[in-house]
Design a protein around this motif. Structure first.
Motif, PDB file in Angstrom:
ATOM      1  N   LEU A 102     -16.369 -30.414  -4.774  1.00 33.68           N
ATOM      2  CA  LEU A 102     -15.749 -30.100  -3.240  1.00 33.68           C
ATOM      3  C   LEU A 102     -14.890 -28.916  -3.344  1.00 33.68           C
ATOM      4  O   LEU A 102     -13.529 -29.296  -3.320  1.00 33.68           O
ATOM      5  CB  LEU A 102     -15.523 -31.432  -2.597  1.00 33.68           C
ATOM      6  CG  LEU A 102     -16.391 -32.338  -2.429  1.00 33.68           C
ATOM      7  CD1 LEU A 102     -15.647 -33.557  -2.148  1.00 33.68           C
ATOM      8  CD2 LEU A 102     -17.365 -31.723  -1.120  1.00 33.68           C
ATOM      9  N   VAL A 103     -15.274 -27.812  -3.304  1.00 39.39           N
ATOM     10  CA  VAL A 103     -14.154 -26.826  -3.688  1.00 39.39           C
ATOM     11  C   VAL A 103     -13.743 -26.022  -2.502  1.00 39.39           C
ATOM     12  O   VAL A 103     -12.652 -25.426  -2.667  1.00 39.39           O
ATOM     13  CB  VAL A 103     -14.914 -25.708  -4.588  1.00 39.39           C
ATOM     14  CG1 VAL A 103     -15.153 -26.219  -6.100  1.00 39.39           C
ATOM     15  CG2 VAL A 103     -15.986 -25.068  -3.839  1.00 39.39           C
ATOM     16  N   LEU A 104     -14.249 -26.249  -1.394  1.00 44.54           N
ATOM     17  CA  LEU A 104     -13.677 -25.735  -0.105  1.00 44.54           C
ATOM     18  C   LEU A 104     -12.302 -25.694   0.336  1.00 44.54           C
ATOM     19  O   LEU A 104     -11.667 -24.777   0.514  1.00 44.54           O
ATOM     20  CB  LEU A 104     -14.532 -25.964   1.166  1.00 44.54           C
ATOM     21  CG  LEU A 104     -15.974 -25.604   1.173  1.00 44.54           C
ATOM     22  CD1 LEU A 104     -16.606 -26.087   2.646  1.00 44.54           C
ATOM     23  CD2 LEU A 104     -15.985 -23.940   1.035  1.00 44.54           C
ATOM     24  N   PRO A 105     -11.561 -26.963   0.010  1.00 41.30           N
ATOM     25  CA  PRO A 105     -10.201 -26.986   0.080  1.00 41.30           C
ATOM     26  C   PRO A 105      -9.501 -26.254  -0.754  1.00 41.30           C
ATOM     27  O   PRO A 105      -8.249 -25.936  -0.598  1.00 41.30           O
ATOM     28  CB  PRO A 105      -9.988 -28.556  -0.191  1.00 41.30           C
ATOM     29  CG  PRO A 105     -11.109 -29.158   0.096  1.00 41.30           C
ATOM     30  CD  PRO A 105     -12.184 -28.273  -0.389  1.00 41.30           C
ATOM     31  N   LEU A 106      -9.916 -25.755  -2.056  1.00 43.73           N
ATOM     32  CA  LEU A 106      -9.155 -25.040  -2.837  1.00 43.73           C
ATOM     33  C   LEU A 106      -9.663 -23.408  -2.498  1.00 43.73           C
ATOM     34  O   LEU A 106      -8.513 -22.534  -2.896  1.00 43.73           O
ATOM     35  CB  LEU A 106      -9.572 -25.424  -4.398  1.00 43.73           C
ATOM     36  CG  LEU A 106      -9.451 -26.741  -4.666  1.00 43.73           C
ATOM     37  CD1 LEU A 106      -9.799 -26.974  -6.047  1.00 43.73           C
ATOM     38  CD2 LEU A 106      -7.909 -27.202  -4.746  1.00 43.73           C
ATOM     39  N   ILE A 107     -10.895 -23.062  -2.333  1.00 46.46           N
ATOM     40  CA  ILE A 107     -11.125 -21.582  -2.263  1.00 46.46           C
ATOM     41  C   ILE A 107     -10.892 -21.210  -0.855  1.00 46.46           C
ATOM     42  O   ILE A 107     -10.691 -19.899  -0.546  1.00 46.46           O
ATOM     43  CB  ILE A 107     -12.778 -21.326  -2.656  1.00 46.46           C
ATOM     44  CG1 ILE A 107     -13.525 -21.983  -1.662  1.00 46.46           C
ATOM     45  CG2 ILE A 107     -12.941 -21.873  -4.158  1.00 46.46           C
ATOM     46  CD1 ILE A 107     -15.101 -21.381  -1.936  1.00 46.46           C
ATOM     47  N   GLY A 108     -11.101 -21.914   0.176  1.00 50.02           N
ATOM     48  CA  GLY A 108     -10.589 -21.739   1.625  1.00 50.02           C
ATOM     49  C   GLY A 108      -9.323 -21.034   1.814  1.00 50.02           C
ATOM     50  O   GLY A 108      -9.354 -19.839   2.326  1.00 50.02           O
TER      51      GLY A 108
END
Length: 268
Positions: A150-156
């Motif tokens: 779940l990378v969205l919280p990091l790359i967003g």
């Protein structure tokens, strides 16, 4: 008595599981999200998310353990490890007893597995800050990724800082959710399915130009597929513009005999 916890899959829900595990002196055999089809012989206990209890746990982690333990907990939840919930619960139970030194207790199986899972998450997030490819659809930048974690919280936030004046969306096809950034506001929302409108002629031209540039700077004698896959894993290729064969620039038209004759006469 051995129990299996089942929760709603959210981070506050996981912290609520931590609260009940400690308060009720229970060490669950497994902690399952709602979409899990795993079966156990043990009875199940449904853990209802309680924001107040989750907040108590969240506040206690940096106070009683360390800020690093909080970071490991939060990022542990974002990993794709199949037993990440149980790892987090066991890690925090040890942390409340050992204090800050628990994060360096890598000889322990739980701490080691959680640290490795978080390393994999961080590495994938780092790769996708370079592998995400944006296209313009109806005035907004859009990118599709298919990560394991779940990378969205990091790359967003990375792309928010990079494109502060743009409106964009990053769609996570694996987890069916998207990071939206519009007029300075960001949010992550679930999306069961996403169908993008066809690319415009201008967008297709830009894709072809980017692929043409990528092909033009390549040195044929130094092409090393194995090395490339080591730095750019093949599972990311489907969403990389430069590796899509559909975006090849059309071949230049061959000159006709008349055109060749005209060119020769001009040279003479």
């Amino acid at each position: 008595m051995e129990l299996v916890y089942r929760y709603d899959g959210s981070f506050p829900g996981l912290l609520t599981c931590v609260f009940h595990s400690i308060a009720d002196k229970q060490l669950p055999a497994a902690i399952l999200p709602p979409d899990s089809d795993e079966t156990f012989l043990y009875p199940e206990r449904q853990i209802t998310t309680d924001e107040a209890k989750a907040r108590r746990v969240a506040v206690s982690i940096p106070k009683r353990i360390s800020d690093e333990a909080w970071e490991l907990t939060w990022r542990g939840y974002l990993t794709c490890h199949p037993q990440k919930e149980l790892l987090v619960v066991n890690f925090l139970r040890m942390g409340y007893s050992m204090g800050a030194k628990v994060v360096n207790n890598l000889q322990n199986d739980t701490v080691s597995a959680l640290s490795k899972a978080v390393y994999h998450l961080n590495h994938e997030a780092h790769l996708l800050t370079g592998f995400a490819r944006f296209s313009i659809h109806e005035g907004a930048m859009t990118a599709v990724v298919a990560p394991k974690n779940l990378v969205l919280p990091l790359i967003g936030p990375h792309f928010k800082a990079r494109y502060p004046n743009e409106n964009f969306m990053i769609y996570d096809k694996t987890h069916e959710m998207a990071y939206f950034y519009h007029q300075g506001k960001a949010a992550i929302q679930p999306i069961e399915a996403l169908t993008l409108p066809p690319a415009s002629a201008e967008e297709m031209r830009f894709r072809q130009m980017w692929k043409g540039y990528y092909d033009a700077i390549a040195i044929e004698g130094r092409i090393n597929p194995r090395c490339r896959m080591g730095h750019m894993p093949k599972r990311y290729w489907a969403y990389l513009t430069e590796l899509n064969p559909d975006y090849t620039l059309p071949a230049a038209p061959q000159p006709t005999q008349t055109a060749l004759a005209n060119q020769l006469s001009l040279q003479d």
